[in-house]
Design a protein around this motif. Structure first.
Motif, PDB file in Angstrom:
ATOM      1  N   SER A  23       0.830  -1.209   0.000  1.00 52.16           N
ATOM      2  CA  SER A  23       0.000   0.000   0.000  1.00 52.16           C
ATOM      3  C   SER A  23       0.862   1.256   0.000  1.00 52.16           C
ATOM      4  CB  SER A  23      -0.932   0.008   1.216  1.00 52.16           C
ATOM      5  OG  SER A  23      -0.194   0.134   2.417  1.00 52.16           O
ATOM      6  N   LYS A  24       0.245   2.354  -0.389  1.00 55.20           N
ATOM      7  CA  LYS A  24       0.936   3.644  -0.378  1.00 55.20           C
ATOM      8  C   LYS A  24      -0.097   4.755  -0.346  1.00 55.20           C
ATOM      9  CE  LYS A  24       1.460   3.265  -5.398  1.00 55.20           C
ATOM     10  NZ  LYS A  24       2.426   3.173  -6.509  1.00 55.20           N
ATOM     11  N   MET A  25       0.344   5.915   0.087  1.00 55.18           N
ATOM     12  CA  MET A  25      -0.509   7.094   0.069  1.00 55.18           C
ATOM     13  C   MET A  25       0.110   8.137  -0.840  1.00 55.18           C
ATOM     14  SD  MET A  25      -2.191   7.658   3.789  1.00 55.18           S
ATOM     15  CE  MET A  25      -3.013   6.316   4.666  1.00 55.18           C
ATOM     16  N   ALA A  26      -0.735   8.711  -1.688  1.00 53.10           N
ATOM     17  CA  ALA A  26      -0.261   9.650  -2.694  1.00 53.10           C
ATOM     18  C   ALA A  26      -0.883  11.022  -2.453  1.00 53.10           C
ATOM     19  CB  ALA A  26      -0.603   9.139  -4.091  1.00 53.10           C
ATOM     20  N   ALA A  27      -0.092  11.934  -1.913  1.00 52.01           N
ATOM     21  CA  ALA A  27      -0.567  13.301  -1.645  1.00 52.01           C
ATOM     22  C   ALA A  27      -0.270  14.177  -2.858  1.00 52.01           C
ATOM     23  CB  ALA A  27       0.110  13.848  -0.389  1.00 52.01           C
ATOM     24  N   VAL A  28      -0.852  13.849  -3.997  1.00 49.01           N
ATOM     25  CA  VAL A  28      -0.429  14.402  -5.282  1.00 49.01           C
ATOM     26  C   VAL A  28      -1.358  15.474  -5.831  1.00 49.01           C
ATOM     27  CG1 VAL A  28       0.847  12.327  -5.934  1.00 49.01           C
ATOM     28  CG2 VAL A  28      -1.599  12.482  -6.462  1.00 49.01           C
ATOM     29  N   THR A  29      -2.186  16.074  -4.978  1.00 53.09           N
ATOM     30  CA  THR A  29      -3.151  17.055  -5.481  1.00 53.09           C
ATOM     31  C   THR A  29      -2.488  18.241  -6.179  1.00 53.09           C
ATOM     32  OG1 THR A  29      -3.182  17.943  -3.223  1.00 53.09           O
ATOM     33  CG2 THR A  29      -5.001  16.494  -3.865  1.00 53.09           C
ATOM     34  N   ALA A  30      -1.313  18.657  -5.711  1.00 47.24           N
ATOM     35  CA  ALA A  30      -0.641  19.802  -6.333  1.00 47.24           C
ATOM     36  C   ALA A  30      -0.210  19.506  -7.765  1.00 47.24           C
ATOM     37  CB  ALA A  30       0.563  20.220  -5.491  1.00 47.24           C
ATOM     38  N   LYS A  31      -0.082  18.238  -8.121  1.00 48.02           N
ATOM     39  CA  LYS A  31       0.241  17.875  -9.498  1.00 48.02           C
ATOM     40  C   LYS A  31      -0.983  17.939 -10.412  1.00 48.02           C
ATOM     41  CE  LYS A  31       4.221  14.847  -8.634  1.00 48.02           C
ATOM     42  NZ  LYS A  31       5.197  15.735  -9.326  1.00 48.02           N
ATOM     43  N   ARG A  32      -2.158  18.119  -9.836  1.00 47.60           N
ATOM     44  CA  ARG A  32      -3.397  18.198 -10.634  1.00 47.60           C
ATOM     45  C   ARG A  32      -4.021  19.595 -10.565  1.00 47.60           C
ATOM     46  NH1 ARG A  32      -1.021  14.166 -11.319  1.00 47.60           N
ATOM     47  NH2 ARG A  32      -1.689  11.998 -10.914  1.00 47.60           N
ATOM     48  N   ASN A  33      -3.332  20.534  -9.901  1.00 50.90           N
ATOM     49  CA  ASN A  33      -3.854  21.876  -9.685  1.00 50.90           C
ATOM     50  C   ASN A  33      -5.175  21.856  -8.922  1.00 50.90           C
ATOM     51  OD1 ASN A  33      -3.658  24.693  -9.810  1.00 50.90           O
ATOM     52  ND2 ASN A  33      -5.075  24.784 -11.531  1.00 50.90           N
ATOM     53  N   VAL A  34      -5.251  20.979  -7.903  1.00 53.68           N
ATOM     54  CA  VAL A  34      -6.395  20.943  -6.999  1.00 53.68           C
ATOM     55  C   VAL A  34      -5.859  20.897  -5.570  1.00 53.68           C
ATOM     56  CG1 VAL A  34      -7.983  19.849  -8.619  1.00 53.68           C
ATOM     57  CG2 VAL A  34      -6.532  18.408  -7.174  1.00 53.68           C
ATOM     58  N   VAL A  35      -6.761  20.918  -4.607  1.00 55.85           N
ATOM     59  CA  VAL A  35      -6.379  20.852  -3.200  1.00 55.85           C
ATOM     60  C   VAL A  35      -7.018  19.617  -2.571  1.00 55.85           C
ATOM     61  CG1 VAL A  35      -6.093  23.335  -2.940  1.00 55.85           C
ATOM     62  CG2 VAL A  35      -8.342  22.309  -2.537  1.00 55.85           C
ATOM     63  N   PRO A  36      -6.528  19.175  -1.416  1.00 55.75           N
ATOM     64  CA  PRO A  36      -7.165  18.054  -0.708  1.00 55.75           C
ATOM     65  C   PRO A  36      -8.500  18.515  -0.134  1.00 55.75           C
ATOM     66  CG  PRO A  36      -4.887  18.417   0.022  1.00 55.75           C
ATOM     67  CD  PRO A  36      -5.309  19.626  -0.740  1.00 55.75           C
ATOM     68  N   GLU A  37      -9.532  18.520  -0.996  1.00 48.65           N
ATOM     69  CA  GLU A  37     -10.799  19.170  -0.672  1.00 48.65           C
ATOM     70  C   GLU A  37     -11.645  18.396   0.318  1.00 48.65           C
ATOM     71  OE1 GLU A  37     -12.142  16.041  -3.444  1.00 48.65           O
ATOM     72  OE2 GLU A  37     -10.340  17.243  -3.199  1.00 48.65           O
ATOM     73  N   SER A  38     -11.216  17.198   0.663  1.00 51.56           N
ATOM     74  CA  SER A  38     -12.067  16.325   1.473  1.00 51.56           C
ATOM     75  C   SER A  38     -11.594  16.226   2.915  1.00 51.56           C
ATOM     76  CB  SER A  38     -12.122  14.939   0.830  1.00 51.56           C
ATOM     77  OG  SER A  38     -12.441  15.048  -0.531  1.00 51.56           O
ATOM     78  N   GLY A  39     -10.990  17.279   3.406  1.00 53.48           N
ATOM     79  CA  GLY A  39     -10.587  17.327   4.806  1.00 53.48           C
ATOM     80  C   GLY A  39      -9.120  17.056   5.051  1.00 53.48           C
ATOM     81  N   GLY A  40      -8.369  16.763   4.002  1.00 60.97           N
ATOM     82  CA  GLY A  40      -6.975  16.400   4.183  1.00 60.97           C
ATOM     83  C   GLY A  40      -6.123  17.474   4.838  1.00 60.97           C
ATOM     84  N   THR A  41      -6.352  18.740   4.461  1.00 59.05           N
ATOM     85  CA  THR A  41      -5.532  19.812   5.040  1.00 59.05           C
ATOM     86  C   THR A  41      -5.841  20.030   6.515  1.00 59.05           C
ATOM     87  OG1 THR A  41      -7.138  21.431   4.207  1.00 59.05           O
ATOM     88  CG2 THR A  41      -5.169  21.025   2.877  1.00 59.05           C
ATOM     89  N   TRP A  42      -6.977  19.548   6.976  1.00 59.27           N
ATOM     90  CA  TRP A  42      -7.324  19.617   8.399  1.00 59.27           C
ATOM     91  C   TRP A  42      -6.796  18.384   9.129  1.00 59.27           C
ATOM     92  CZ3 TRP A  42      -9.969  17.153  12.314  1.00 59.27           C
ATOM     93  CH2 TRP A  42     -10.388  17.931  13.398  1.00 59.27           C
ATOM     94  N   LEU A  43      -6.929  17.224   8.484  1.00 59.88           N
ATOM     95  CA  LEU A  43      -6.574  15.958   9.126  1.00 59.88           C
ATOM     96  C   LEU A  43      -5.069  15.727   9.210  1.00 59.88           C
ATOM     97  CD1 LEU A  43      -9.231  13.755   7.330  1.00 59.88           C
ATOM     98  CD2 LEU A  43      -9.078  14.004   9.814  1.00 59.88           C
ATOM     99  N   LEU A  44      -4.383  15.902   8.076  1.00 56.18           N
ATOM    100  CA  LEU A  44      -2.982  15.479   8.014  1.00 56.18           C
ATOM    101  C   LEU A  44      -2.080  16.207   9.000  1.00 56.18           C
ATOM    102  CD1 LEU A  44      -1.385  13.369   6.445  1.00 56.18           C
ATOM    103  CD2 LEU A  44      -0.728  15.150   4.822  1.00 56.18           C
ATOM    104  N   PRO A  45      -2.153  17.552   9.145  1.00 53.76           N
ATOM    105  CA  PRO A  45      -1.298  18.207  10.144  1.00 53.76           C
ATOM    106  C   PRO A  45      -1.565  17.717  11.563  1.00 53.76           C
ATOM    107  CG  PRO A  45      -2.227  19.822   8.634  1.00 53.76           C
ATOM    108  CD  PRO A  45      -2.953  18.538   8.386  1.00 53.76           C
ATOM    109  N   ARG A  46      -2.800  17.342  11.861  1.00 50.12           N
ATOM    110  CA  ARG A  46      -3.126  16.836  13.190  1.00 50.12           C
ATOM    111  C   ARG A  46      -2.584  15.429  13.408  1.00 50.12           C
ATOM    112  NH1 ARG A  46      -6.780  20.748  12.190  1.00 50.12           N
ATOM    113  NH2 ARG A  46      -7.794  21.789  13.973  1.00 50.12           N
ATOM    114  N   LEU A  47      -2.438  14.677  12.335  1.00 48.57           N
ATOM    115  CA  LEU A  47      -1.943  13.306  12.446  1.00 48.57           C
ATOM    116  C   LEU A  47      -0.415  13.245  12.511  1.00 48.57           C
ATOM    117  CD1 LEU A  47      -4.309  11.482   9.925  1.00 48.57           C
ATOM    118  CD2 LEU A  47      -4.186  11.061  12.385  1.00 48.57           C
ATOM    119  N   ILE A  48       0.249  14.046  11.691  1.00 44.47           N
ATOM    120  CA  ILE A  48       1.703  13.913  11.594  1.00 44.47           C
ATOM    121  C   ILE A  48       2.464  15.219  11.822  1.00 44.47           C
ATOM    122  CG2 ILE A  48       1.490  11.935  10.039  1.00 44.47           C
ATOM    123  CD1 ILE A  48       2.202  13.763   7.709  1.00 44.47           C
ATOM    124  N   GLY A  49       1.752  16.312  12.118  1.00 40.50           N
ATOM    125  CA  GLY A  49       2.414  17.592  12.343  1.00 40.50           C
ATOM    126  C   GLY A  49       2.469  18.437  11.082  1.00 40.50           C
TER     127      GLY A  49
END
Length: 272
Positions: free
Chosen positions: A140-166
């Protein structure tokens, strides 16, 4: 053991006693989420949460991928988020995400275990992060590649990820559009454990059954208090906990828990 499946082939739902398994089922497209899947996922998550017999949900993907994100082909053809006509003809209106899977998953009290059987990208990564626990397959892997598509993590990622890993690690993943494998995910705290590919769902189900063995009111209240605690002061959180605890002391499950401890046996909780 009762078994039932959803009517939508793109989303399979199987009842395994106290655990419901929801499978994203578009393996030919790496389980990219279509508009129908979005609607059905919200419905099935809500149904499982309302069912007093269900104590845990396991979410996984069919085939070799977990979820490649929103189906961009569907989006481009007037599907997800593009309105009935798509493109510039889309009517101007306020968007409402209350019934979207991302909000439903965040707000339900039933625990969700993710059997991360393959790649999770974009929306799929956000969905995996919204699960309470992640059991990751070696491939398995996680791909945080939204910047390569000119979009943002619109589904809560920008709120969740900093809380999970800093903040710094989250910034590294998003700004660099990184793809991280299972081992690095484990090091960062993105997943709970790594298992062989053929043991991913099996292990997730074992963990789900362990959760189901515990008092459901206690587990669900703990999840709710953890969620609310992210936005509360310490004093407010403790006050809320004491309010819940007072009612729990009067429950049949509390009496059963104490009695089972005294009798040195496994408790049989009913949710009452």
């Amino acid at each position: 053991m009762a078994v039932s499946e959803s009517k939508v082939d793109e989303l399979l739902v199987e009842n395994r006693g106290r655990v419901v398994v929801i499978t994203l089922n578009r393996p030919e497209r790496m389980n990219a989420i279509s508009r129908d899947m979005l609607d059905e996922l919200s419905v099935k998550m809500t149904e499982a949460n309302k069912d007093p017999e269900v104590r845990c949900i396991v979410l996984t993907g069919a085939g070799r991928g977990f979820c490649a994100g929103l189906d961009l082909v569907d989006t481009g053809q007037g599907g997800i988020g593009s309105g009935e006509g798509g493109g510039s003809n889309r009517p101007r209106q306020l968007f409402d995400l209350r019934d979207a899977p991302i909000n439903v998953m965040w707000n339900i009290d039933t625990p969700i275990v993710c059997a991360l059987n393959g790649a999770a990208a974009g929306y799929g990564m956000d969905v995996a992060l919204l699960c309470d626990i992640r059991v990751a397959a070696e491939s398995s892997k996680m791909a945080a590649v939204t910047a390569k598509r000119n979009v943002v993590p619109e589904s809560g990622g920008t709120w969740l990820l900093p809380r999970l890993i800093g903040w710094a690690k989250a910034a590294e993943l998003y700004y660099r559009a990184r793809v991280v494998g299972a081992e690095e995910c484990l090091e960062m705290g993105l997943v709970n454990t790594i298992v062989p590919d053929d043991k991913c769902l099996e292990t997730a189900l074992e963990w789900a059954e362990e959760i189901a063995d515990n008092a459901p009111i206690a587990v669900q209240t703990t999840k709710r208090m953890m969620r609310m605690g992210l936005e509360e002061s310490y004093d407010t959180a403790v006050d809320h906990l004491m309010v819940h605890l007072a009612g729990m002391f009067q429950s049949e499950d509390f009496k059963e828990g104490v009695q089972a401890f005294l009798e040195k046996r496994k408790p049989e909780f009913t949710g009452r």
